[in-house]
Design an enzyme around this catalytic site. Structure first.
Site, PDB file in Angstrom:
ATOM      1  N   HIS A 580      -2.820   5.477  12.075  1.00 28.58           N
ATOM      2  CA  HIS A 580      -2.207   5.917  10.821  1.00 28.58           C
ATOM      3  C   HIS A 580      -3.228   6.580   9.902  1.00 28.58           C
ATOM      4  CE1 HIS A 580       0.724   5.343   7.388  1.00 28.58           C
ATOM      5  NE2 HIS A 580      -0.412   5.471   6.719  1.00 28.58           N
ATOM      6  N   GLU A 581      -4.335   5.893   9.655  1.00 28.09           N
ATOM      7  CA  GLU A 581      -5.344   6.450   8.745  1.00 28.09           C
ATOM      8  C   GLU A 581      -5.988   7.705   9.329  1.00 28.09           C
ATOM      9  OE1 GLU A 581      -5.229   5.408   5.867  1.00 28.09           O
ATOM     10  OE2 GLU A 581      -4.102   3.591   6.292  1.00 28.09           O
ATOM     11  N   HIS A 584      -3.972  10.733   8.405  1.00 26.16           N
ATOM     12  CA  HIS A 584      -4.309  11.249   7.083  1.00 26.16           C
ATOM     13  C   HIS A 584      -5.591  12.077   7.143  1.00 26.16           C
ATOM     14  CE1 HIS A 584      -1.292   9.370   4.660  1.00 26.16           C
ATOM     15  NE2 HIS A 584      -1.679   8.133   4.893  1.00 26.16           N
ATOM     16  N   GLY A 717      -0.600   4.457  -6.678  1.00 26.16           N
ATOM     17  CA  GLY A 717       0.150   5.612  -7.127  1.00 26.16           C
ATOM     18  C   GLY A 717       1.635   5.568  -6.848  1.00 26.16           C
TER      19      GLY A 717
END
Length: 800
Positions: A580-581, A584, A717
């Site tokens: 997943h990371e 990104h 966020g």
């Protein structure tokens, strides 16, 4: 939007809503702190209808992208032409630097460096370093405002240079706080943060810059601008308004005070969560108390005990220390036969940061109160409307989406609980008729083992970190034509366990770099997993004036560290997290966008940002990929074929329950930012209980204080935006289905599709609307069917 023939829609309940209200949406996150940071954060577009839309600007977000709270048991560079590194200089980025005072060459924050000097920065460097940079930037901004013109090279280029100076250094300091926390560093950051925010507010509310952007938008040259440049201009105009540029006198002062206080409160919230997590330690000396814990958990608990002064602790004989850090907490909840231990650890976890000096309750109330005040100042009814101004969805549409998915998930979740209850009764469990929160993970794990004959702990030896990374890099080479090679020693690191890598294109030329910090360090590192940029790709910030500055990223996880002579042996969920990371990071590193303000992850709508990360998770279930990774760390044997098939079959296990879990977080988030009245008759915990009645089969404990650890919306966020995870899931599943369509066993077709994915999703950055990027890759607009199919819900929605 072309959605196919309505009469043939096989999934009317969820499908229609996902198509109309989810697929094309983009959700940014919190209201911006200042105009300046809009240059650094993902942006959003708002669709005026299903076919036509107008772009709007970004809100200020933290740059890192934390994983969702999806676990069933855890709430949770550079000379580009000559192949050598070139310095990132704070003093030579622009001609404006010639007027700046001499810098203190002994302060690593102010020196000229190739890569950030993470190993040299100390807390005592923060105050003088940040203040010197802010002083320089104040002078730079004065000069820019005096000489600004409605021309790209006179407005946007110098603005990017100006903001980048602060971004690189503040990013370095803030990153160290996340991975190497200490009281001295906290104190230094806390002292200078108001000065930093003050500068950002001044920049964000700069009318000369705002007017210059408006002039560009209204000029005769506007039609000639590239799409990327148009998006930058439009983003800045909207962002400036939401940053308070139109407020005057007292209202602007009030707005600025709110911004300052929100920054302080968010920082304090996250610190309290970290400290509360660190504070809990349970020393165990009798092995019977931790019966059922697998060898890896016992080794970790003993290793933790050694670090706490129990020098002779061993996995076999103890003593052992249990913590609330993810690897320890999850292991106890899933495997400890001692029900009272599970209860104690669970209660400690859901009451973190809710009492004493670390109590976040009042901080939450203050944050919600200030967000509401800010919304009113900007002319909105509530903070969710402010957040939705940067998204496709309205509050009503978001809530409609959540309700439709909740309805589809409820009965399967009820059945999940009944299955667990029935199974535990068959096993003679005394608690079978009274299952509660600290029983669910334990018995669901036993049921999963029984149903699929899979023991996750027995899988660990097949997932050693070195082999996982080797397989991940091999996949990246196949799909995207890149080589990832170790570059340890090229860049300073903050911990001995951090690795550094160089990404090269097919010709062998470096195109990006990244750090990888994999292991849990409860005493100094915040929980979760995230990716962040160190520096972005940029034409303006090229050192040689002809090429571009290459992007640098870091990936941070909190997985089980090596124990003794064994490498880090990972759970399957930890493998998914790394993938997943890395997704990104790929979008940040493989961008071909040269406009720095929309390169890589910058300028991309918040929902779309999760597309590459969730897309990469799908490859964990791809047979060839998984088999290439799953090699026993001792004898090199490949994971048995039948075990792979069981992993695949177990993919949708408890899908209804996990869906409700996400819906609870998203619904609670929206409720707190729409109808909740701070200081009113209902407390935040009352709201939690009320929302949970509709989203949880087993209501939370009366004393549950999960909200006090909900960093996503109070320190991250995702305020009024947590629902956005579902948006991205649709896009990512459909993107992966492009590979399924051509045949996952057809290497040539997979490679061709991978290259197209790279040239669109990964390459275009924020310079093009995500819907257009997706259509360019997929050849059509998104469909929810792949997500429903992957989650095992397609048949359910078809019969609804």
């Amino acid at each position: 939007m072309k959605q196919g023939t309505p009469k043939s829609n096989p999934y009317p309940l969820v499908g229609t809503l996902l198509i109309l209200h989810l697929l094309m949406a983009s959700s940014s996150v919190s209201l911006s702190r200042s105009f300046s940071l809009s240059l650094l954060r993902p942006t959003c577009i708002q669709f005026s209808n299903l076919r036509n839309f107008s772009r709007i600007s970004p809100k200020h977000l933290r740059k890192s992208y934390p994983c969702p709270l999806w676990s069933s048991s855890f709430s949770f560079c550079v000379d580009y032409t000559r192949h050598r590194t070139t310095s990132f200089s704070l003093s030579s980025y622009s001609s404006m630097a010639s007027s700046t005072p001499a810098v203190d060459q002994t302060n690593p924050l102010l020196t000229d460096f190739d890569f950030p000097p993470f190993d040299s920065v100390k807390p005592e460097h923060v105050r003088p370093g940040i203040r010197a940079i802010l002083k320089q930037l104040e002078s730079d901004l004065d000069e820019l405002e005096k000489n600004v013109e409605a021309k790209w090279e006179k407005l946007v280029d110098p603005l990017e240079i100006l903001v980048d100076k602060l971004s690189v250094v503040w990013g370095m300091v803030n990153h160290l706080k996340s991975v190497q926390d200490c009281a001295e560093l906290r104190s230094a950051i806390e002292e200078v943060q108001p000065e930093k925010v003050k500068f950002e507010l001044r920049l964000g509310q700069s009318k000369p810059l705002y007017n210059a952007f408006k002039a560009i938008r209204e000029s005769s040259d506007w039609p000639k601008l590239s799409e990327a440049r148009k998006r930058i201009v439009e983003n800045q105009l909207k962002e400036a308004v939401l940053s308070g540029v139109s407020l005057e006198d007292e209202k602007r002062d009030q707005f600025n005070k709110i911004q300052q206080e929100l920054q302080r409160l968010s920082q304090k919230f996250e610190e309290n969560v970290l400290d509360a997590t660190k504070k809990f330690e349970k020393l165990v000396t009798d092995k019977k108390e931790i019966e059922g814990l697998p060898a890896t958990a016992l080794g970790l608990a003993a290793q933790t005990a050694v670090s706490k002064g129990h020098e002779n602790a061993t996995a076999e004989n103890g003593p052992w220390i249990i913590t609330l850090d993810a690897p320890s907490f999850i292991s106890v909840m899933q495997h400890a036969q001692n029900r009272s231990l599970r209860e104690e650890v669970y209660r400690a976890y859901v009451t973190r940061a809710s009492s004493g000096d670390l109590d976040n309750s009042e901080i939450i109330n203050q944050i919600l109160k200030l967000r509401l005040e800010k919304a009113k100042l900007l002319g909105y009814n509530n903070y969710a409307e402010v957040s939705m101004a940067m998204k496709m969805a309205t509050v009503d549409k978001a809530e409609e989406l959540l309700e439709k998915i909740r309805t589809a998930s409820w009965d399967p979740a009820v059945q999940d609980l009944e299955d667990i209850r029935s199974f535990s009764k068959q096993q003679g469990a005394a608690e079978a008729d009274n299952l509660t929160h600290w029983d669910i993970s334990f018995w669901s794990e036993r049921l999963r083992e029984s149903k699929y004959d899979i023991n996750e702990e027995e899988l660990r030896p097949y997932f050693s970190l070195p082999k996982v990374m080797e397989g991940l890099f091999s996949l990246a080479k196949k799909l995207f034509g890149i080589d990832i090679v170790p570059a340890d020693g090229l860049a300073p690191v903050w911990n001995k366990d951090v690795s550094f890598y160089c990404v090269k294109d097919s010709s062998g030329s470096p195109i990006a770099y990244f750090y990888f910090d994999p292991y849990s360090r409860p005493s100094e590192k915040r929980g979760g997993a995230w990716m962040d940029e160190v520096v972005s790709r940029s034409r303006v910030l090229s050192r040689d004036g002809t090429s571009v500055r290459l992007p640098v990223a870091h990936m941070v996880c909190n997985q089980t560290p090596p124990v003794g002579d064994k490498p880090s042996l990972m759970t399957f969920r930890e493998v998914e997290t790394v993938f997943h990371e890395f997704g990104h990071a790929l979008q940040h590193m493989l961008t071909r966008q040269d406009e720095g303000l929309v390169a890589g992850i910058r300028g991309i709508e918040w929902d779309a940002v999760e597309l590459p990360s969730q897309f990469m998770e799908n490859w964990c279930y791809h047979r060839d990929t998984l088999m290439g990774i799953a090699k026993h760390y001792e004898n090199g044997e490949t994971l048995p074929e039948d075990v792979y098939k069981k992993i695949l079959a177990a993919r949708t296990f408890r899908a209804g329950s996990l869906s409700l879990r996400q819906l609870k977080f998203a619904s609670l988030d929206l409720e707190l930012h729409t109808r909740y009245i701070p200081g009113g008759p209902e407390s935040i915990y009352d709201v939690d209980q009320r929302v949970s009645k509709r989203t949880q089969v087993i209501p939370p404990l009366p004393e549950d204080r999960f909200l006090c650890g909900f960093s996503h919306i109070f320190a991250g966020g995702y305020a009024a935006g947590y629902y956005s995870y579902k948006w991205a899931e649709v896009l990512s599943a459909d993107a992966f289905s492009a590979f399924e369509d051509v045949g996952l066993d057809d290497d040539k077709a997979v490679i061709e599709t991978g290259r197209r994915f790279r040239e669109t999703i990964l390459a275009l950055g924020g310079g093009k609307a995500p819907l257009e990027v997706f259509v360019e890759f997929r050849g059509r607009e998104p469909s929810p069917e792949p997500l429903l199919r992957h989650n095992g819900l397609l048949s359910l929605t078809a019969s609804a």
